[in-house]
Design an enzyme around this catalytic site. Structure first.
Site, PDB file in Angstrom:
ATOM      1  N   ASP A  73       0.844  -1.204   0.000  1.00 25.01           N
ATOM      2  CA  ASP A  73       0.000   0.000   0.000  1.00 25.01           C
ATOM      3  C   ASP A  73       0.878   1.253   0.000  1.00 25.01           C
ATOM      4  O   ASP A  73       0.384   2.373  -0.085  1.00 25.01           O
ATOM      5  CB  ASP A  73      -1.020  -0.013   1.146  1.00 25.01           C
ATOM      6  N   LYS A 109      -1.032  -9.473   2.953  1.00 19.04           N
ATOM      7  CA  LYS A 109      -0.277  -9.019   4.132  1.00 19.04           C
ATOM      8  C   LYS A 109      -1.143  -8.048   4.920  1.00 19.04           C
ATOM      9  O   LYS A 109      -1.862  -7.236   4.320  1.00 19.04           O
ATOM     10  CB  LYS A 109       1.027  -8.331   3.713  1.00 19.04           C
ATOM     11  N   GLU A 129       9.488  -4.239  10.429  1.00 21.37           N
ATOM     12  CA  GLU A 129       9.898  -2.953   9.840  1.00 21.37           C
ATOM     13  C   GLU A 129      10.478  -2.031  10.911  1.00 21.37           C
ATOM     14  O   GLU A 129       9.884  -1.828  11.972  1.00 21.37           O
ATOM     15  CB  GLU A 129       8.692  -2.281   9.159  1.00 21.37           C
TER      16      GLU A 129
HETATM   17  O1  KIV Z   1       3.586  -1.116   1.644  1.00 26.51           O
HETATM   18  C1  KIV Z   1       4.766  -1.491   1.656  1.00 26.51           C
HETATM   19  O2  KIV Z   1       5.565  -1.201   0.756  1.00 26.51           O
HETATM   20  C2  KIV Z   1       5.220  -2.301   2.786  1.00 26.51           C
HETATM   21  C3  KIV Z   1       6.675  -2.574   2.887  1.00 26.51           C
HETATM   22  C4  KIV Z   1       7.361  -1.379   3.387  1.00 26.51           C
HETATM   23  C5  KIV Z   1       6.964  -3.758   3.727  1.00 26.51           C
HETATM   24  O3  KIV Z   1       4.428  -2.673   3.600  1.00 26.51           O
END
Ligand code: KIV
Length: 286
Positions: free
Chosen positions: A51, A119, A189
């Site tokens: 996202d 995710k 993260e």
């Molecule tokens: O949205 C994204 O790019 C992420 C990464 C930073 C893991 O969640």
């Protein structure tokens, strides 16, 4: 330089095997079909339709405004560009927080759009129920802990998480809960390297780090940072492998010069009428 590329479809089993055999897992974000194709050909294990596209593609100042329609469109594009890479789609803000039923329905729509897994961020009781029900429904789930961008306003900004032994233990507890609920891996993260190492060693599922040091089972970076295309903000951990911003600007300014000078298009870049039609055209003109 030759790169060892994968020739087999990457699945959640590949993730587990890589952790067991101490082989690193490589992930990048991707948002469009052609970039996804190049990443796939380069041998990246998995692509996240993050996202983060809200910031790097759509120009928002956070990930909050990204919605399910956006995620389905970009997930479709990325999945059409990949052959072997596993495609993971982020569940956008508020698409999994109200009811478990709505969350599973939204996760299912991302799978129908082309993802092999979804995710989501956090590990509250509700999130753990969502993970469990998704997995029961055939949807693999990757967790995301440490700095979780969808909680930006609650966390009070872009801050490193797990900065003490106690806070690290808390992230470990959350990770173990996600693992027990059925998550196949977890993104960590912006946590200190020592904390990420400690958590990685205690989990049986792989950890994927971003700003979490070298001991996680895999690494992920945002594609536009790696390619040198996103200039709004440069995190310390975002290693740059190309400078597409300059490449794009140079290409566009050379094009403008060629258009203005009349050197574009040249004879090799135009279509011509057959001679007899040109002659007829000249007759019509009289
Ligand atoms: O949205 C994204 O790019 C992420 C990464 C930073 C893991 O969640």
């Amino acid at each position: 330089m030759s790169v060892e590329t994968h020739t087999k479809k990457i699945t959640i089993n590949t993730f587990m095997k890589k952790k067991e055999s101490k082989q690193k897992i490589s992930m990048l974000t991707a948002y469009d079909c052609s970039t996804a194709k190049y990443f796939d050909e380069a041998g990246v294990d998995a692509l996240l339709v993050g996202d983060s596209l809200g910031m790097v593609i759509l120009g928002y100042d956070s990930t909050h405004k990204v919605n399910m329609t956006d995620m389905k469109v970009f997930t479709g594009a990325v999945s059409r560009g990949t052959k072997n890479c596993m495609v993971v789609a982020d569940m956008p803000f508020m698409s999994y927080h109200t009811t478990v039923e709505e969350a599973v329905k939204n996760a299912g729509e991302l799978i129908i759009a082309g993802a092999s897994a979804v995710k989501l961020e956090g590990a509250t009781e509700h999130i753990l129920n969502v993970v469990q029900r998704c997995v029961e429904s055939g949807i693999p789930v990757m967790g995301h802990l440490g700095f979780t961008p969808q909680y930006l306003n609650v966390l009070g900004g872009y801050k490193i998480q797990g900065k003490s032994a106690k806070k690290t233990e808390f992230i470990l507890t959350q990770s173990l809960k996600l693992q027990d609920a059925g998550a196949f891996s977890v993104v960590l993260e912006m946590v200190p390297e020592e904390s990420a190492k400690y958590i990685t060693e205690k989990l049986s599922i792989p950890t994927i780090g971003i700003g979490a040091g070298k001991y996680t089972d895999g690494q992920i970076l945002v594609a536009d940072d790696v390619l040198g295309k996103y200039s709004e903000f440069k995190p310390k951990f975002a290693r740059k492998y190309a400078n597409l911003a300059d490449t794009i600007k140079n290409a566009a300014s050379n094009y403008v010069l060629d258009v203005n000078s009349g050197s574009f298009p040249d004879d090799s870049e135009v279509f011509h009428l057959p001679d007899n039609e040109t002659a007829e055209l000249l007759e019509l003109k009289k």
